[in-house]
Design a protein around this motif. Structure first.
Motif, PDB file in Angstrom:
ATOM      1  N   ILE A 108       0.663  -0.676   0.565  1.00  0.00           N
ATOM      2  CA  ILE A 108       0.237  -0.112   0.213  1.00  0.00           C
ATOM      3  C   ILE A 108       0.974   1.315   0.224  1.00  0.00           C
ATOM      4  N   GLY A 109       0.413   2.112  -0.842  1.00  0.00           N
ATOM      5  CA  GLY A 109       1.584   3.643  -1.287  1.00  0.00           C
ATOM      6  C   GLY A 109       1.061   4.073   0.281  1.00  0.00           C
ATOM      7  N   HIS A 110       1.552   5.596   0.299  1.00  0.00           N
ATOM      8  CA  HIS A 110       1.128   6.873   0.867  1.00  0.00           C
ATOM      9  C   HIS A 110       0.160   7.454   1.012  1.00  0.00           C
ATOM     10  N   SER A 111      -0.516   7.555   2.114  1.00  0.00           N
ATOM     11  CA  SER A 111      -2.219   8.638   3.032  1.00  0.00           C
ATOM     12  C   SER A 111      -2.861   8.143   2.475  1.00  0.00           C
ATOM     13  N   ALA A 112      -2.761   6.378   2.137  1.00  0.00           N
ATOM     14  CA  ALA A 112      -3.750   6.095   2.318  1.00  0.00           C
ATOM     15  C   ALA A 112      -5.091   5.974   3.465  1.00  0.00           C
ATOM     16  N   ILE A 113      -6.468   5.962   3.213  1.00  0.00           N
ATOM     17  CA  ILE A 113      -7.698   5.933   3.531  1.00  0.00           C
ATOM     18  C   ILE A 113      -8.121   4.488   3.477  1.00  0.00           C
ATOM     19  N   PHE A 114      -8.493   3.683   4.423  1.00  0.00           N
ATOM     20  CA  PHE A 114      -9.314   2.851   4.859  1.00  0.00           C
ATOM     21  C   PHE A 114     -10.213   2.403   5.997  1.00  0.00           C
ATOM     22  N   ALA A 115     -11.619   2.785   5.743  1.00  0.00           N
ATOM     23  CA  ALA A 115     -12.575   2.947   6.556  1.00  0.00           C
ATOM     24  C   ALA A 115     -13.072   1.733   7.059  1.00  0.00           C
ATOM     25  N   HIS A 116     -13.853   1.972   8.199  1.00  0.00           N
ATOM     26  CA  HIS A 116     -14.763   0.454   8.422  1.00  0.00           C
ATOM     27  C   HIS A 116     -15.218  -0.526   7.651  1.00  0.00           C
ATOM     28  N   ASN A 117     -14.705  -1.852   7.816  1.00  0.00           N
ATOM     29  CA  ASN A 117     -15.475  -3.032   6.848  1.00  0.00           C
ATOM     30  C   ASN A 117     -14.747  -2.605   6.254  1.00  0.00           C
ATOM     31  N   SER A 118     -13.592  -1.886   5.276  1.00  0.00           N
ATOM     32  CA  SER A 118     -13.096  -2.044   4.063  1.00  0.00           C
ATOM     33  C   SER A 118     -12.092  -3.152   4.048  1.00  0.00           C
ATOM     34  N   MET A 119     -11.400  -3.373   3.003  1.00  0.00           N
ATOM     35  CA  MET A 119     -11.015  -5.427   3.310  1.00  0.00           C
ATOM     36  C   MET A 119     -10.011  -4.574   1.518  1.00  0.00           C
ATOM     37  N   VAL A 120      -7.914  -5.028   1.862  1.00  0.00           N
ATOM     38  CA  VAL A 120      -7.611  -5.687   1.042  1.00  0.00           C
ATOM     39  C   VAL A 120      -7.338  -7.734   1.103  1.00  0.00           C
ATOM     40  N   THR A 121      -7.651  -7.942  -0.160  1.00  0.00           N
ATOM     41  CA  THR A 121      -7.431  -9.455   0.186  1.00  0.00           C
ATOM     42  C   THR A 121      -6.341  -9.434   0.831  1.00  0.00           C
ATOM     43  N   SER A 122      -5.550 -10.538  -1.001  1.00  0.00           N
ATOM     44  CA  SER A 122      -3.876 -10.782  -0.314  1.00  0.00           C
ATOM     45  C   SER A 122      -3.747 -10.596  -1.710  1.00  0.00           C
ATOM     46  N   ASP A 123      -2.760 -10.240  -1.800  1.00  0.00           N
ATOM     47  CA  ASP A 123      -1.299 -10.266  -3.574  1.00  0.00           C
ATOM     48  C   ASP A 123      -1.771  -8.817  -4.572  1.00  0.00           C
ATOM     49  N   ALA A 124      -2.042  -8.002  -3.312  1.00  0.00           N
ATOM     50  CA  ALA A 124      -2.517  -6.731  -4.066  1.00  0.00           C
ATOM     51  C   ALA A 124      -1.467  -6.029  -4.129  1.00  0.00           C
ATOM     52  N   GLN A 125      -1.482  -4.843  -5.012  1.00  0.00           N
ATOM     53  CA  GLN A 125      -1.095  -2.986  -5.301  1.00  0.00           C
ATOM     54  C   GLN A 125      -1.529  -2.432  -5.053  1.00  0.00           C
ATOM     55  N   ILE A 126      -1.337  -1.162  -3.944  1.00  0.00           N
ATOM     56  CA  ILE A 126      -1.803   0.016  -3.735  1.00  0.00           C
ATOM     57  C   ILE A 126      -1.198   1.182  -3.965  1.00  0.00           C
ATOM     58  N   GLY A 127      -1.547   1.127  -5.189  1.00  0.00           N
ATOM     59  CA  GLY A 127      -0.810   3.081  -5.316  1.00  0.00           C
ATOM     60  C   GLY A 127      -1.284   4.185  -4.151  1.00  0.00           C
ATOM     61  N   ASP A 128      -0.920   5.320  -3.957  1.00  0.00           N
ATOM     62  CA  ASP A 128      -0.650   6.102  -3.118  1.00  0.00           C
ATOM     63  C   ASP A 128      -1.999   7.124  -3.293  1.00  0.00           C
ATOM     64  N   SER A 129      -1.872   7.985  -2.012  1.00  0.00           N
ATOM     65  CA  SER A 129      -3.206   8.069  -2.088  1.00  0.00           C
ATOM     66  C   SER A 129      -4.849   7.170  -1.938  1.00  0.00           C
ATOM     67  N   PHE A 130      -5.183   6.674  -1.797  1.00  0.00           N
ATOM     68  CA  PHE A 130      -5.945   5.259  -2.268  1.00  0.00           C
ATOM     69  C   PHE A 130      -6.956   5.551  -0.422  1.00  0.00           C
TER      70      PHE A 130
END
Length: 215
Positions: A108-130
């Motif tokens: 996961i890149g910089h400055s992410a926001i994951f709210a309540h009950n959000s999810m990334v399962t596995s083997d994923a690539q997330i950029g900045d400010s998601f």
């Protein structure tokens, strides 16, 4: 004392505020920090929301070591504000609600926001400010670019690639790609609320309906 600032005092920032305050992200090298809101509207500045002060961007720049997370949902506006903060030398932070789930082998890149009950399962690539809003998820073997927004309950199934500056609306479903080929959402596309994406989306397209078609 560390100071963390959500840039925006709007609805989404207020939603994620409590989750961040109660998360381990509030501890910086063992020192408990203060959380504030930054808002550009003069009438909001000086207020106290959820126990946190609302300050101007100019005041934020004067606070040594302040860390900022830009909480605007619009990818283009968020990019503009993040670039402004970077130009002024402000650090960023990520916010993970206590009920968010991050699986194995996820980057996961910089400055992410994951709210309540959000999810990334596995083997994923997330950029900045998601931004991953409530009940939204990213499934296995996905690639997400920079400044992507998932509205509540947005669903990204396996082997999907989302390019930069994409907005995925509430309840939208992106069906999985194939073993040998990603399903790709082009840069700057908008996926409408409730849309079901079954095939590649051209950059800048606005997709609506089930199955999703250009508007």
């Amino acid at each position: 004392m560390a100071v963390y600032a959500f840039y925006s005092a709007g609805g989404f920032a207020r939603e994620i505020h409590a989750g961040f305050v109660h998360s381990i992200g509030m501890v910086d090298n063992g020192e408990r920090g203060e959380v504030v809101f930054i808002d550009d509207a003069a009438e909001s500045q000086g207020q106290v929301i959820r126990g946190s002060r609302v300050i101007s961007y100019e005041e934020a720049k004067s606070i040594p070591g302040i860390k900022v997370n830009v909480a605007f949902a619009d990818p283009k506006l968020r990019r503009k504000k993040v670039e402004m903060c970077a130009a002024d030398g402000l650090e960023t932070f990520s916010s993970f609600a206590p009920t968010s789930i991050i699986g194995d082998d996820v980057k996961i890149g910089h400055s992410a926001i994951f709210a309540h009950n959000s999810m990334v399962t596995s083997d994923a690539q997330i950029g900045d400010s998601f931004h991953c809003n409530i009940y939204a998820y990213v499934s296995h073997d996905c690639i997400v670019g920079d400044f992507v927004t998932f509205a509540p309950r947005a669903s990204m199934n396996g082997r999907v690639k989302i390019e930069d500056d994409v907005y995925v609306g509430t309840g939208a479903i992106i069906l999985p790609g194939k073993t040998d080929r990603y399903l790709t959402i082009g840069k700057g596309a908008i996926i409408g609320a409730g849309a079901v994406v079954t095939k590649d989306v051209e950059p800048g397209s606005v997709m609506v309906g089930a199955p999703a078609k250009p508007r």
